[in-house]
Design a protein around this motif. Structure first.
Motif, PDB file in Angstrom:
ATOM      1  N   SER A 157      -0.820  -0.809  -1.409  1.00  0.00           N
ATOM      2  CA  SER A 157      -0.044   0.343  -0.969  1.00  0.00           C
ATOM      3  C   SER A 157      -0.888   1.276  -0.108  1.00  0.00           C
ATOM      4  CB  SER A 157       0.509   1.096  -2.188  1.00  0.00           C
ATOM      5  OG  SER A 157       1.288   2.199  -1.782  1.00  0.00           O
ATOM      6  N   THR A 158      -2.136   1.504  -0.526  1.00  0.00           N
ATOM      7  CA  THR A 158      -3.055   2.331   0.266  1.00  0.00           C
ATOM      8  C   THR A 158      -3.284   1.721   1.637  1.00  0.00           C
ATOM      9  OG1 THR A 158      -4.190   3.124  -1.726  1.00  0.00           O
ATOM     10  CG2 THR A 158      -5.385   3.302   0.355  1.00  0.00           C
ATOM     11  N   MET A 159      -3.520   0.414   1.663  1.00  0.00           N
ATOM     12  CA  MET A 159      -3.763  -0.277   2.935  1.00  0.00           C
ATOM     13  C   MET A 159      -2.537  -0.230   3.841  1.00  0.00           C
ATOM     14  SD  MET A 159      -5.781  -3.560   1.377  1.00  0.00           S
ATOM     15  CE  MET A 159      -7.383  -3.385   0.601  1.00  0.00           C
ATOM     16  N   ALA A 160      -1.358  -0.425   3.267  1.00  0.00           N
ATOM     17  CA  ALA A 160      -0.127  -0.380   4.049  1.00  0.00           C
ATOM     18  C   ALA A 160       0.080   0.998   4.676  1.00  0.00           C
ATOM     19  CB  ALA A 160       1.064  -0.748   3.175  1.00  0.00           C
ATOM     20  N   SER A 161      -0.260   2.040   3.937  1.00  0.00           N
ATOM     21  CA  SER A 161      -0.121   3.401   4.450  1.00  0.00           C
ATOM     22  C   SER A 161      -1.012   3.622   5.671  1.00  0.00           C
ATOM     23  CB  SER A 161      -0.471   4.403   3.347  1.00  0.00           C
ATOM     24  OG  SER A 161      -0.399   5.729   3.828  1.00  0.00           O
ATOM     25  N   VAL A 162      -2.254   3.155   5.583  1.00  0.00           N
ATOM     26  CA  VAL A 162      -3.194   3.280   6.707  1.00  0.00           C
ATOM     27  C   VAL A 162      -2.681   2.514   7.921  1.00  0.00           C
ATOM     28  CG1 VAL A 162      -5.503   2.640   7.513  1.00  0.00           C
ATOM     29  CG2 VAL A 162      -5.209   3.671   5.250  1.00  0.00           C
ATOM     30  N   ILE A 163      -2.246   1.282   7.706  1.00  0.00           N
ATOM     31  CA  ILE A 163      -1.810   0.427   8.804  1.00  0.00           C
ATOM     32  C   ILE A 163      -0.565   0.995   9.483  1.00  0.00           C
ATOM     33  CG2 ILE A 163      -0.846  -1.850   9.338  1.00  0.00           C
ATOM     34  CD1 ILE A 163      -2.776  -2.969   7.191  1.00  0.00           C
ATOM     35  N   ALA A 164       0.376   1.472   8.688  1.00  0.00           N
ATOM     36  CA  ALA A 164       1.587   2.060   9.260  1.00  0.00           C
ATOM     37  C   ALA A 164       1.260   3.282  10.116  1.00  0.00           C
ATOM     38  CB  ALA A 164       2.555   2.445   8.140  1.00  0.00           C
ATOM     39  N   GLN A 165       0.364   4.119   9.607  1.00  0.00           N
ATOM     40  CA  GLN A 165      -0.006   5.321  10.354  1.00  0.00           C
ATOM     41  C   GLN A 165      -0.675   4.960  11.671  1.00  0.00           C
ATOM     42  OE1 GLN A 165      -3.075   7.803   8.562  1.00  0.00           O
ATOM     43  NE2 GLN A 165      -2.143   9.637   9.400  1.00  0.00           N
ATOM     44  N   GLN A 166      -1.575   3.990  11.638  1.00  0.00           N
ATOM     45  CA  GLN A 166      -2.300   3.620  12.844  1.00  0.00           C
ATOM     46  C   GLN A 166      -1.408   2.900  13.857  1.00  0.00           C
ATOM     47  OE1 GLN A 166      -5.594   4.544  13.560  1.00  0.00           O
ATOM     48  NE2 GLN A 166      -5.089   5.832  11.813  1.00  0.00           N
ATOM     49  N   LEU A 167      -0.440   2.136  13.380  1.00  0.00           N
ATOM     50  CA  LEU A 167       0.481   1.455  14.292  1.00  0.00           C
ATOM     51  C   LEU A 167       1.588   2.383  14.782  1.00  0.00           C
ATOM     52  CD1 LEU A 167       0.962  -2.058  12.581  1.00  0.00           C
ATOM     53  CD2 LEU A 167      -0.456  -1.495  14.578  1.00  0.00           C
ATOM     54  N   GLY A 168       1.752   3.508  14.094  1.00  0.00           N
ATOM     55  CA  GLY A 168       2.782   4.460  14.495  1.00  0.00           C
ATOM     56  C   GLY A 168       4.185   4.010  14.156  1.00  0.00           C
ATOM     57  N   VAL A 169       4.314   3.283  13.024  1.00  0.00           N
ATOM     58  CA  VAL A 169       5.638   2.818  12.586  1.00  0.00           C
ATOM     59  C   VAL A 169       5.879   3.301  11.164  1.00  0.00           C
ATOM     60  CG1 VAL A 169       5.562   0.795  14.083  1.00  0.00           C
ATOM     61  CG2 VAL A 169       4.729   0.607  11.744  1.00  0.00           C
ATOM     62  N   PRO A 170       7.150   3.327  10.728  1.00  0.00           N
ATOM     63  CA  PRO A 170       7.458   3.841   9.389  1.00  0.00           C
ATOM     64  C   PRO A 170       6.842   2.995   8.276  1.00  0.00           C
ATOM     65  CG  PRO A 170       9.432   3.727  10.744  1.00  0.00           C
ATOM     66  CD  PRO A 170       8.368   2.994  11.491  1.00  0.00           C
ATOM     67  N   LEU A 171       6.465   3.668   7.206  1.00  0.00           N
ATOM     68  CA  LEU A 171       6.010   3.017   5.972  1.00  0.00           C
ATOM     69  C   LEU A 171       7.163   3.059   4.976  1.00  0.00           C
ATOM     70  CD1 LEU A 171       3.771   1.909   4.009  1.00  0.00           C
ATOM     71  CD2 LEU A 171       3.366   4.308   3.397  1.00  0.00           C
ATOM     72  N   ALA A 172       7.511   1.896   4.433  1.00  0.00           N
ATOM     73  CA  ALA A 172       8.568   1.825   3.407  1.00  0.00           C
ATOM     74  C   ALA A 172       7.947   1.262   2.140  1.00  0.00           C
ATOM     75  CB  ALA A 172       9.723   0.955   3.888  1.00  0.00           C
ATOM     76  N   SER A 173       7.226   2.112   1.410  1.00  0.00           N
ATOM     77  CA  SER A 173       6.482   1.649   0.242  1.00  0.00           C
ATOM     78  C   SER A 173       7.400   1.155  -0.873  1.00  0.00           C
ATOM     79  CB  SER A 173       5.573   2.762  -0.292  1.00  0.00           C
ATOM     80  OG  SER A 173       6.323   3.930  -0.581  1.00  0.00           O
ATOM     81  N   GLY A 174       8.653   1.615  -0.878  1.00  0.00           N
ATOM     82  CA  GLY A 174       9.584   1.177  -1.912  1.00  0.00           C
ATOM     83  C   GLY A 174      10.592   0.158  -1.436  1.00  0.00           C
ATOM     84  N   LEU A 175      10.327  -0.462  -0.290  1.00  0.00           N
ATOM     85  CA  LEU A 175      11.279  -1.415   0.275  1.00  0.00           C
ATOM     86  C   LEU A 175      11.492  -2.623  -0.635  1.00  0.00           C
ATOM     87  CD1 LEU A 175      13.032  -2.544   2.563  1.00  0.00           C
ATOM     88  CD2 LEU A 175      10.931  -3.352   3.683  1.00  0.00           C
ATOM     89  N   LEU A 176      10.395  -3.165  -1.155  1.00  0.00           N
ATOM     90  CA  LEU A 176      10.481  -4.304  -2.062  1.00  0.00           C
ATOM     91  C   LEU A 176      10.260  -3.847  -3.499  1.00  0.00           C
ATOM     92  CD1 LEU A 176       8.529  -7.150  -0.216  1.00  0.00           C
ATOM     93  CD2 LEU A 176      10.961  -7.150  -0.811  1.00  0.00           C
ATOM     94  N   VAL A 177      10.963  -4.496  -4.413  1.00  0.00           N
ATOM     95  CA  VAL A 177      10.861  -4.183  -5.846  1.00  0.00           C
ATOM     96  C   VAL A 177      10.567  -5.465  -6.601  1.00  0.00           C
ATOM     97  CG1 VAL A 177      12.119  -3.333  -7.860  1.00  0.00           C
ATOM     98  CG2 VAL A 177      12.482  -2.271  -5.622  1.00  0.00           C
ATOM     99  N   ARG A 178       9.691  -5.376  -7.600  1.00  0.00           N
ATOM    100  CA  ARG A 178       9.476  -6.512  -8.503  1.00  0.00           C
ATOM    101  C   ARG A 178      10.565  -6.503  -9.563  1.00  0.00           C
ATOM    102  NH1 ARG A 178       4.543  -9.629  -9.082  1.00  0.00           N
ATOM    103  NH2 ARG A 178       3.049  -9.001  -7.470  1.00  0.00           N
ATOM    104  N   ARG A 179      11.283  -7.593  -9.669  1.00  0.00           N
ATOM    105  CA  ARG A 179      12.342  -7.702 -10.660  1.00  0.00           C
ATOM    106  C   ARG A 179      11.789  -7.758 -12.078  1.00  0.00           C
ATOM    107  NH1 ARG A 179      17.312  -9.873  -8.706  1.00  0.00           N
ATOM    108  NH2 ARG A 179      17.241 -10.525  -6.520  1.00  0.00           N
ATOM    109  N   ARG A 180      10.599  -8.335 -12.231  1.00  0.00           N
ATOM    110  CA  ARG A 180      10.050  -8.556 -13.570  1.00  0.00           C
ATOM    111  C   ARG A 180       8.527  -8.580 -13.499  1.00  0.00           C
ATOM    112  NH1 ARG A 180       8.688 -13.937 -13.130  1.00  0.00           N
ATOM    113  NH2 ARG A 180       9.915 -15.126 -11.583  1.00  0.00           N
TER     114      ARG A 180
END
Length: 254
Positions: A157-180
């Motif tokens: 999640s930390t890495m995704a936040s950095v990458i989204a910011q640097q690419l200038g695109v939205p971060l959707a940290s809750g887009l995927l959910v683990r069912r179990r």
């Protein structure tokens, strides 16, 4: 804000940054060696050399170096040679030695700075590929709340936040959910890993991907079972393309 006030504010910010550099000189997050200049990927040259980073040509299935470019739809022998459920994967280097040590550090509550530096380094090495990919949204491979509570951190999640910011695109940290809850993949054989995560992910309610290109971020790519199941869920939710970005490429027996 008037031009003069803006100039004063910018000057104050610059002075503050220089003061911080004097008080806290930039240093490698691994060995503490002083760096010539501040850099988001805070690693010295010696430590970067120990990462044994991948270089072109890359396998599109895992990002590892291959002897020669592969034909469209083909992957390296470690990936099985066939087509993946995602379109492309990029990775920084092999999951061994110093890179492995730093990824394990990044999984600890005190390792966020390392996770940030690794994400920046991954971007440095693959900026052209990711910029050209025309990413619409970035999301991390989701961690189950029980594991997140136990670790007190979430490096993908930390890495995704950095990458989204640097690419200038939205971060959707809750887009995927683990069912179990699933067992840690490293404890299982390659065959059991796919069974372990089969149908374990779904797109969260309220998200509409509408033919989006999703960048899926994880720390380690091994058999690809986890990102394959995440990609299935994303495509089922409407994604047109899925690119995977992982810091390290491991192999099934490691």
């Amino acid at each position: 804000m008037s031009r003069s006030v803006f100039s004063i504010s910018r000057l104050a910010s610059s002075c503050r940054s220089r003061l911080l550099e004097l008080l806290f000189p930039p240093a490698c997050v691994v060995c503490g060696e002083a760096l010539d200049r501040p850099t988001p990927a805070a690693f010295c040259r010696a430590c970067l050399h120990e990462f044994a980073e991948f270089h072109p040509p890359y396998c599109p299935g895992c990002g590892a170096t291959v002897p020669q470019p592969l034909a469209a739809g083909k992957t390296c022998g470690h990936c099985g040679g066939g087509k993946t459920r995602y379109d492309l994967a990029v990775s920084l280097g092999p999951y061994e030695g110093l890179l492995r040590e730093q990824l394990l550090r990044a999984k600890k509550p005190t390792g966020e700075q390392v996770a940030v530096a690794l994400a920046h380094r991954l971007l440095q090495q693959h900026s052209e590929q990711l910029q050209a990919a025309d990413i619409d949204v970035v999301c991390p491979v989701p961690m189950h709340w029980r594991r997140r509570l136990r670790r007190m951190t979430n490096s993908p999640s930390t890495m995704a936040s950095v990458i989204a910011q640097q690419l200038g695109v939205p971060l959707a940290s809750g887009l995927l959910v683990r069912r179990r809850y699933t067992l840690p993949q490293f404890q299982l054989s390659p065959t059991d890993r796919l069974t372990n995560v089969r149908s374990a992910f779904r797109v969260a309610a309220g998200h509409r991907l509408q033919s989006a290109h999703v960048l899926l971020v994880d720390d380690i790519l091994t058999t690809g079972a986890t990102v394959t199941q995440c990609s299935r869920a994303l495509r089922h939710g409407g994604a047109a393309r899925v690119t995977v970005a992982a810091v390290a490429r491991s192999y099934s027996d490691r």
